[in-house]
Design a protein around this motif. Structure first.
Motif, PDB file in Angstrom:
ATOM      1  N   SER B  28      34.442 -15.090  54.191  1.00  0.00           N
ATOM      2  CA  SER B  28      33.482 -15.752  53.307  1.00  0.00           C
ATOM      3  C   SER B  28      32.644 -16.729  54.111  1.00  0.00           C
ATOM      4  O   SER B  28      33.117 -17.309  55.086  1.00  0.00           O
ATOM      5  N   ASN B  30      29.253 -19.783  54.196  1.00  0.00           N
ATOM      6  CA  ASN B  30      28.331 -20.652  53.454  1.00  0.00           C
ATOM      7  C   ASN B  30      26.906 -20.514  53.967  1.00  0.00           C
ATOM      8  O   ASN B  30      25.964 -20.918  53.294  1.00  0.00           O
ATOM      9  N   ASN B  31      26.760 -19.942  55.152  1.00  0.00           N
ATOM     10  CA  ASN B  31      25.425 -19.620  55.633  1.00  0.00           C
ATOM     11  C   ASN B  31      25.534 -18.588  56.755  1.00  0.00           C
ATOM     12  O   ASN B  31      26.623 -18.368  57.311  1.00  0.00           O
ATOM     13  N   ARG B  50      21.219 -19.203  53.414  1.00  0.00           N
ATOM     14  CA  ARG B  50      22.415 -19.726  52.763  1.00  0.00           C
ATOM     15  C   ARG B  50      23.048 -18.646  51.884  1.00  0.00           C
ATOM     16  O   ARG B  50      22.396 -17.690  51.471  1.00  0.00           O
ATOM     17  N   SER B  51      24.306 -18.849  51.552  1.00  0.00           N
ATOM     18  CA  SER B  51      25.037 -17.825  50.812  1.00  0.00           C
ATOM     19  C   SER B  51      24.480 -17.607  49.405  1.00  0.00           C
ATOM     20  O   SER B  51      24.709 -16.550  48.804  1.00  0.00           O
ATOM     21  N   ASN B  52      23.737 -18.582  48.884  1.00  0.00           N
ATOM     22  CA  ASN B  52      23.170 -18.409  47.538  1.00  0.00           C
ATOM     23  C   ASN B  52      21.738 -17.867  47.588  1.00  0.00           C
ATOM     24  O   ASN B  52      21.060 -17.793  46.568  1.00  0.00           O
ATOM     25  N   GLU B  53      21.270 -17.519  48.781  1.00  0.00           N
ATOM     26  CA  GLU B  53      19.952 -16.917  48.942  1.00  0.00           C
ATOM     27  C   GLU B  53      20.096 -15.435  49.232  1.00  0.00           C
ATOM     28  O   GLU B  53      21.074 -14.999  49.866  1.00  0.00           O
ATOM     29  N   ARG B  54      19.113 -14.660  48.816  1.00  0.00           N
ATOM     30  CA  ARG B  54      19.156 -13.217  49.044  1.00  0.00           C
ATOM     31  C   ARG B  54      18.157 -12.776  50.096  1.00  0.00           C
ATOM     32  O   ARG B  54      18.330 -11.750  50.750  1.00  0.00           O
ATOM     33  N   LYS B  56      14.892 -14.378  52.918  1.00  0.00           N
ATOM     34  CA  LYS B  56      14.164 -15.514  53.466  1.00  0.00           C
ATOM     35  C   LYS B  56      13.163 -15.006  54.490  1.00  0.00           C
ATOM     36  O   LYS B  56      13.435 -14.038  55.206  1.00  0.00           O
ATOM     37  N   ASP B  66      23.479  -9.936  51.695  1.00  0.00           N
ATOM     38  CA  ASP B  66      24.215  -9.364  50.575  1.00  0.00           C
ATOM     39  C   ASP B  66      25.673  -9.796  50.723  1.00  0.00           C
ATOM     40  O   ASP B  66      26.430  -9.191  51.486  1.00  0.00           O
ATOM     41  N   THR B  67      26.055 -10.840  50.002  1.00  0.00           N
ATOM     42  CA  THR B  67      27.406 -11.377  50.165  1.00  0.00           C
ATOM     43  C   THR B  67      28.457 -10.439  49.575  1.00  0.00           C
ATOM     44  O   THR B  67      29.611 -10.482  50.009  1.00  0.00           O
ATOM     45  N   SER B  68      28.062  -9.593  48.631  1.00  0.00           N
ATOM     46  CA  SER B  68      29.035  -8.656  48.049  1.00  0.00           C
ATOM     47  C   SER B  68      29.426  -7.594  49.077  1.00  0.00           C
ATOM     48  O   SER B  68      30.559  -7.100  49.068  1.00  0.00           O
TER      49      SER B  68
END
Lengths: 115, 113
Positions: B28, B30-31, B50-54, B56, B66-68
């Motif tokens: 996992s 965070n960036n 960052r992990s909450n961005e898709r 940039k 794609d964190t999934s």
């Protein structure tokens, strides 16, 4: 200085000798990192300093490797009883603790060759 | 140990073409950051996502995450001979005490003039 500097740029030493590699980080950067990069690979973490103390030395391969940062600025990586397998480019990086991005600024590296 | 793998390991394209490099990681994050390295020395930071961005953008660079799938891609548009270099993705772990970067094995990009 303008960036991270490392000396020497190249070091050739004989197996069994002791070497010191120096890193001068960007002024004001409290975090300093050492990495090692073998040919064709990405850098691998060795040790991380926050100020004068080693906050994480989990990447040091064995007790022949040691690093210091006595005044919280310049750091020296020390390798005792060098082995041919220690040949690599040793990279130093620094970053600002206050930076939320954790961006690291790298020096040009020291290419160590153990003959 | 390496965090993951970059794909492809090597890429050769003509000037003006687009270059796409992929990175997979294991833990996992965070960036995720991308760095460039010329001639085996001096990594230069290119972009952080960052992990909450898709997605940039920065100039001719486009990064997706794609964190999934635990994967990221770097796209360089309208490539130039000066883009010839090795490109590495790097992650810092979720553990806030782990500030060190974990790098992939890199993609060596050759842009032919």
């Amino acid at each position: 200085g303008a960036g991270v500097s490392q000396t020497p740029s190249n070091k050739v030493t004989e197996k069994g000798k002791y070497v010191e590699l120096r890193c001068d980080p960007i002024s004001g950067h409290t975090a300093l990192y050492w990495y090692r990069q073998s040919l064709g690979q990405g850098p691998e973490f060795l040790i991380y300093f926050q100020g004068t103390g080693a906050a994480d030395d989990s990447g040091l391969p064995n007790d022949r490797f040691f690093a210091v940062r006595p005044e919280g600025s310049v750091s020296t990586l020390k390798i005792q009883r060098t082995e041919r397998g220690d040949s690599a480019v040793y990279l130093c990086a620094s970053s600002s603790t206050g930076s939320p991005s954790y961006e690291q600024y790298f020096g040009p590296g020291t290419r160590l060759t153990v003959t | 140990s390496q965090q993951g793998e970059e794909d492809p390991q090597a890429l050769s394209i003509q000037e003006g073409e687009n270059a796409t490099m992929n990175c997979s990681y294991k833990t996992s994050i965070n960036n995720l950051q991308w760095y460039r390295q010329n001639s085996g020395r001096g990594l230069v930071h290119l972009i952080l996502i960052r992990s909450n961005e898709r997605e940039k953008h920065s100039g001719r660079l486009r990064v997706t995450l794609d964190t999934s799938k635990k994967s990221s891609s770097l796209l360089i548009t309208a490539s130039r001979a000066a883009d010839t270099a090795s490109y590495f993705c790097a992650t810092g772990g979720m553990d806030t005490g782990r500030r060190a970067l974990t790098f992939g094995s890199g993609t060596r990009l050759q842009v032919q003039p």
